[in-house]
Design a protein around this motif. Structure first.
Motif, PDB file in Angstrom:
ATOM      1  N   ALA A 164      55.509  19.773  54.899  1.00 23.32           N
ATOM      2  CA  ALA A 164      55.869  21.186  54.750  1.00 23.32           C
ATOM      3  C   ALA A 164      56.529  21.440  53.400  1.00 23.32           C
ATOM      4  CB  ALA A 164      56.798  21.608  55.887  1.00 23.32           C
ATOM      5  N   MET A 165      57.326  20.484  52.944  1.00 24.58           N
ATOM      6  CA  MET A 165      58.011  20.640  51.661  1.00 24.58           C
ATOM      7  C   MET A 165      57.014  20.705  50.505  1.00 24.58           C
ATOM      8  SD  MET A 165      60.827  18.084  49.906  1.00 24.58           S
ATOM      9  CE  MET A 165      59.617  16.797  49.554  1.00 24.58           C
ATOM     10  N   TYR A 166      56.055  19.780  50.471  1.00 26.11           N
ATOM     11  CA  TYR A 166      55.099  19.767  49.365  1.00 26.11           C
ATOM     12  C   TYR A 166      54.169  20.979  49.410  1.00 26.11           C
ATOM     13  CZ  TYR A 166      56.751  15.063  48.455  1.00 26.11           C
ATOM     14  OH  TYR A 166      57.548  13.991  48.165  1.00 26.11           O
ATOM     15  N   GLN A 167      53.825  21.432  50.606  1.00 22.53           N
ATOM     16  CA  GLN A 167      53.027  22.649  50.709  1.00 22.53           C
ATOM     17  C   GLN A 167      53.812  23.834  50.155  1.00 22.53           C
ATOM     18  OE1 GLN A 167      52.603  24.440  54.498  1.00 22.53           O
ATOM     19  NE2 GLN A 167      50.839  25.686  53.942  1.00 22.53           N
ATOM     20  N   GLY A 168      55.108  23.882  50.465  1.00 23.87           N
ATOM     21  CA  GLY A 168      55.952  24.964  49.973  1.00 23.87           C
ATOM     22  C   GLY A 168      56.059  24.970  48.462  1.00 23.87           C
ATOM     23  N   TYR A 169      56.225  23.787  47.864  1.00 24.37           N
ATOM     24  CA  TYR A 169      56.291  23.714  46.402  1.00 24.37           C
ATOM     25  C   TYR A 169      54.966  24.133  45.770  1.00 24.37           C
ATOM     26  CZ  TYR A 169      60.875  21.468  46.090  1.00 24.37           C
ATOM     27  OH  TYR A 169      62.221  21.220  46.131  1.00 24.37           O
ATOM     28  N   HIS A 170      53.869  23.777  46.410  1.00 29.62           N
ATOM     29  CA  HIS A 170      52.546  24.156  45.907  1.00 29.62           C
ATOM     30  C   HIS A 170      52.405  25.679  45.876  1.00 29.62           C
ATOM     31  CE1 HIS A 170      48.219  24.273  45.375  1.00 29.62           C
ATOM     32  NE2 HIS A 170      48.076  24.904  46.532  1.00 29.62           N
ATOM     33  N   VAL A 171      52.807  26.332  46.952  1.00 29.18           N
ATOM     34  CA  VAL A 171      52.717  27.795  47.018  1.00 29.18           C
ATOM     35  C   VAL A 171      53.667  28.437  46.009  1.00 29.18           C
ATOM     36  CG1 VAL A 171      53.142  29.803  48.489  1.00 29.18           C
ATOM     37  CG2 VAL A 171      51.953  27.806  49.417  1.00 29.18           C
ATOM     38  N   LEU A 172      54.869  27.889  45.881  1.00 29.13           N
ATOM     39  CA  LEU A 172      55.835  28.441  44.933  1.00 29.13           C
ATOM     40  C   LEU A 172      55.304  28.356  43.505  1.00 29.13           C
ATOM     41  CD1 LEU A 172      58.666  29.669  44.623  1.00 29.13           C
ATOM     42  CD2 LEU A 172      59.555  27.336  44.389  1.00 29.13           C
ATOM     43  N   ASP A 173      54.655  27.243  43.166  1.00 29.96           N
ATOM     44  CA  ASP A 173      54.052  27.114  41.838  1.00 29.96           C
ATOM     45  C   ASP A 173      52.975  28.173  41.625  1.00 29.96           C
ATOM     46  OD1 ASP A 173      55.613  25.023  41.043  1.00 29.96           O
ATOM     47  OD2 ASP A 173      54.132  23.465  41.488  1.00 29.96           O
ATOM     48  N   ASN A 174      52.135  28.370  42.633  1.00 31.52           N
ATOM     49  CA  ASN A 174      51.067  29.367  42.511  1.00 31.52           C
ATOM     50  C   ASN A 174      51.630  30.762  42.270  1.00 31.52           C
ATOM     51  OD1 ASN A 174      49.093  27.456  42.863  1.00 31.52           O
ATOM     52  ND2 ASN A 174      48.752  27.895  45.036  1.00 31.52           N
ATOM     53  N   ILE A 175      52.729  31.072  42.934  1.00 26.27           N
ATOM     54  CA  ILE A 175      53.347  32.393  42.766  1.00 26.27           C
ATOM     55  C   ILE A 175      53.967  32.527  41.380  1.00 26.27           C
ATOM     56  CG2 ILE A 175      55.227  33.876  43.567  1.00 26.27           C
ATOM     57  CD1 ILE A 175      54.742  32.697  46.371  1.00 26.27           C
ATOM     58  N   ARG A 176      54.675  31.496  40.944  1.00 27.91           N
ATOM     59  CA  ARG A 176      55.383  31.551  39.665  1.00 27.91           C
ATOM     60  C   ARG A 176      54.435  31.723  38.483  1.00 27.91           C
ATOM     61  NH1 ARG A 176      59.746  26.611  40.445  1.00 27.91           N
ATOM     62  NH2 ARG A 176      61.458  27.850  41.293  1.00 27.91           N
ATOM     63  N   TYR A 177      53.286  31.055  38.571  1.00 24.07           N
ATOM     64  CA  TYR A 177      52.420  31.020  37.398  1.00 24.07           C
ATOM     65  C   TYR A 177      51.165  31.878  37.552  1.00 24.07           C
ATOM     66  CZ  TYR A 177      55.502  27.047  36.931  1.00 24.07           C
ATOM     67  OH  TYR A 177      56.610  26.257  36.884  1.00 24.07           O
ATOM     68  N   LEU A 191      47.496   2.926  53.958  1.00 20.43           N
ATOM     69  CA  LEU A 191      47.872   3.845  52.883  1.00 20.43           C
ATOM     70  C   LEU A 191      46.634   4.583  52.392  1.00 20.43           C
ATOM     71  CD1 LEU A 191      50.365   1.765  50.685  1.00 20.43           C
ATOM     72  CD2 LEU A 191      50.859   3.321  52.570  1.00 20.43           C
ATOM     73  N   ASN A 192      46.688   5.897  52.449  1.00 23.05           N
ATOM     74  CA  ASN A 192      45.617   6.734  51.929  1.00 23.05           C
ATOM     75  C   ASN A 192      46.103   7.436  50.665  1.00 23.05           C
ATOM     76  OD1 ASN A 192      43.865   6.220  54.201  1.00 23.05           O
ATOM     77  ND2 ASN A 192      45.203   7.575  55.388  1.00 23.05           N
ATOM     78  N   ARG A 193      45.201   8.120  50.004  1.00 21.41           N
ATOM     79  CA  ARG A 193      45.615   8.916  48.856  1.00 21.41           C
ATOM     80  C   ARG A 193      46.527  10.043  49.318  1.00 21.41           C
ATOM     81  NH1 ARG A 193      39.827   8.832  45.802  1.00 21.41           N
ATOM     82  NH2 ARG A 193      40.161   6.878  44.692  1.00 21.41           N
ATOM     83  N   LEU A 194      47.396  10.460  48.431  1.00 22.76           N
ATOM     84  CA  LEU A 194      48.344  11.516  48.754  1.00 22.76           C
ATOM     85  C   LEU A 194      47.610  12.831  49.023  1.00 22.76           C
ATOM     86  CD1 LEU A 194      51.006  10.854  45.956  1.00 22.76           C
ATOM     87  CD2 LEU A 194      51.076  10.068  48.327  1.00 22.76           C
ATOM     88  N   ALA A 195      48.205  13.654  49.887  1.00 23.01           N
ATOM     89  CA  ALA A 195      47.680  15.001  50.094  1.00 23.01           C
ATOM     90  C   ALA A 195      47.717  15.757  48.768  1.00 23.01           C
ATOM     91  CB  ALA A 195      48.513  15.734  51.142  1.00 23.01           C
ATOM     92  N   PHE A 196      46.840  16.748  48.622  1.00 25.08           N
ATOM     93  CA  PHE A 196      46.719  17.443  47.339  1.00 25.08           C
ATOM     94  C   PHE A 196      48.052  18.014  46.873  1.00 25.08           C
ATOM     95  CE2 PHE A 196      46.034  21.433  44.987  1.00 25.08           C
ATOM     96  CZ  PHE A 196      45.431  20.902  43.856  1.00 25.08           C
ATOM     97  N   GLU A 197      48.788  18.678  47.774  1.00 27.17           N
ATOM     98  CA  GLU A 197      50.049  19.303  47.381  1.00 27.17           C
ATOM     99  C   GLU A 197      51.062  18.262  46.907  1.00 27.17           C
ATOM    100  OE1 GLU A 197      47.911  21.903  50.234  1.00 27.17           O
ATOM    101  OE2 GLU A 197      48.530  19.794  50.262  1.00 27.17           O
ATOM    102  N   GLU A 198      51.083  17.120  47.587  1.00 26.00           N
ATOM    103  CA  GLU A 198      52.011  16.057  47.201  1.00 26.00           C
ATOM    104  C   GLU A 198      51.591  15.421  45.879  1.00 26.00           C
ATOM    105  OE1 GLU A 198      54.170  12.174  49.283  1.00 26.00           O
ATOM    106  OE2 GLU A 198      52.477  13.155  50.266  1.00 26.00           O
ATOM    107  N   TYR A 199      50.279  15.228  45.720  1.00 25.18           N
ATOM    108  CA  TYR A 199      49.762  14.638  44.484  1.00 25.18           C
ATOM    109  C   TYR A 199      50.040  15.553  43.292  1.00 25.18           C
ATOM    110  CZ  TYR A 199      46.398  12.600  41.197  1.00 25.18           C
ATOM    111  OH  TYR A 199      45.804  12.032  40.099  1.00 25.18           O
TER     112      TYR A 199
END
Length: 429
Positions: free
Chosen positions: A51-64, A277-285
């Protein structure tokens, strides 16, 4: 908050998102410094992190978002992107009203997820207070704060719990850690092995290569609890494994074995549940890539560059080694033209490999096949080795040549082309 952002999201919602992210990030960081043995708490920690990484992803999209109009033609040409087979694709809309709806939906979704995890976070925080702190050496703390070991919160806790678990009956327990090339298996295990409590729990920690599996003998095993970490670059012969395991059964009670490799067949040798171990989710990556690319610089001071990071995350497809390589190069030059030029070169490289081999470079590396890094370099996956390259040969770091394009002259004759070297021991992927 400027009017362009306010028109799309509303200041109050964005402020609420930032407040929730701060609360959740605080708890995740605190949990990372505790020894959590409760499996349900680990599941909740995984939910908090996602949830944290998804939130940061959305916040970045809004900011920029206000910079999309100025840079979308050069940064994200959809006709160019469609030429590539990549794991991550983002929907792009030309209609402004549909774009606004999409952003509002993303914001509402992120808020709902964060509010849901925060509502159930009180019990987690209370229980977390009863979990023992995991002491780190000063060097490890510095690495942790600087995000050199990123994420893998739950997997790290699982390995620590396995290593410190007492009174496991029978011969030494075996934990397989399995994952694709470059997902961070060695780095994760090495990081855990550096914790003071883990080091003090075992008399000796042995690191072996799968090629030398049968070389260990009863005479070479010291007394006390032993941790044996074995890395396999290929399939494991059943007879070799039986010989090895019959030897380690003579180790003192409480000894443990961790086996690392890409091959799923390793799971059959485990006595406990495998950690995959899998690759990181897109938002986390994307969050990791932004952290590495900017270093000590503030992404808010470079909004166009922060937006380009998302394009890097898309084309790199979640691979850690190329991500570190590119971040190493662009961090030295916070210039939009250079970043866009680097992005275009990556796209050309991807297209060249797909055209020549029929696969994305990530897939080629996973298959152990060579990858063309531009017209002059061919990257051949090397078998994992704890030793350093032959010091008699000159070394060229590919990231340096990328960062100083046109100014770096390759050595004459044979030389080592280092794609990327981890800054965290054992200094490999």
């Amino acid at each position: 908050m400027d009017l362009a952002i306010s028109a799309v999201t509303g200041d109050l919602k964005v402020e609420r998102l930032q407040q929730l992210l701060l609360r959740v990030h605080t708890v995740v960081e605190e949990a990372d410094g505790r020894h959590i043995t409760n499996s349900c708490m680990l599941m909740q920690l995984k939910t908090l992190s996602a949830a944290m990484y998804q939130g940061y992803h959305v916040l970045d999209n809004i900011r920029y978002r206000q910079h999309n109009g100025a840079s979308k033609d050069s940064v994200s040409d959809s006709s160019t992107s469609s030429d590539y087979i990549i794991p991550f694709k983002r929907a792009r809309t030309a209609n402004s009203s549909s774009t606004i709806k999409a952003f509002n939906w993303e914001l509402q979704s992120a808020l709902r997820n964060l509010e849901a995890v925060v509502d159930h976070m009180v019990e987690f925080v209370v229980l977390l207070g009863g979990c023992e702190r995991v002491s780190r050496r000063p060097y490890d703390t510095y690495l942790h704060v600087d995000n050199f070991l990123f994420g893998r919160h739950v997997e790290k806790q699982q390995i620590i719990s396995f290593l410190l678990q007492e009174n496991m009956p029978g011969p030494p327990a075996v934990l397989p850690v399995v994952g694709g090339r470059g997902v961070g298996k060695r780095t994760l295990v090495a990081h855990v092995c550096r914790y003071d409590r883990v080091r003090s729990h075992f008399a000796v920690i042995l690191h072996l290569s799968g090629d030398g599996l049968t070389k260990i003998t009863d005479n070479e095993i010291p007394s006390g609890k032993i941790l044996v970490v074995v890395e396999f670059a290929s399939d494991v012969d059943d007879d070799d494994w039986k010989t090895f395991y019959s030897t380690v059964t003579s180790m003192d009670r409480g000894s443990k074995v961790i086996i690392l490799g890409r091959n799923e067949s390793l799971k059959k040798f485990g006595t406990v549940q495998t950690i995959s171990l899998n690759r990181l989710a897109f938002e986390e990556y994307k969050y990791l890539l932004k952290t590495l690319a900017f270093g000590s610089a503030n992404p808010g001071d470079h909004p166009q560059l922060a937006e380009i990071v998302e394009e890097f995350a898309v084309v790199l497809g979640g691979s850690l080694i190329p991500g570190n390589l590119i971040a190493h190069a662009v961090r030295k030059n916070l210039n939009a033209h250079f970043w866009l030029s680097t992005l275009n070169r990556i796209r050309i490289t991807m297209k060249m490999n797909i055209s020549r081999f029929g696969f994305h470079p990530n897939e080629l590396l996973d298959q152990g096949r060579p990858v063309h890094l531009g017209p002059h370099y061919l990257l051949s996956p090397a078998a994992p080795s704890p030793s350093s390259p032959n010091s008699s040969l000159p070394k060229l770091v590919f990231g340096d040549s990328l960062a100083e394009a046109g100014h770096t002259v390759p050595p004459k004759g044979d030389f080592w082309l280092v794609a990327w070297e981890s800054r965290l021991p054992p200094y490999t992927s």
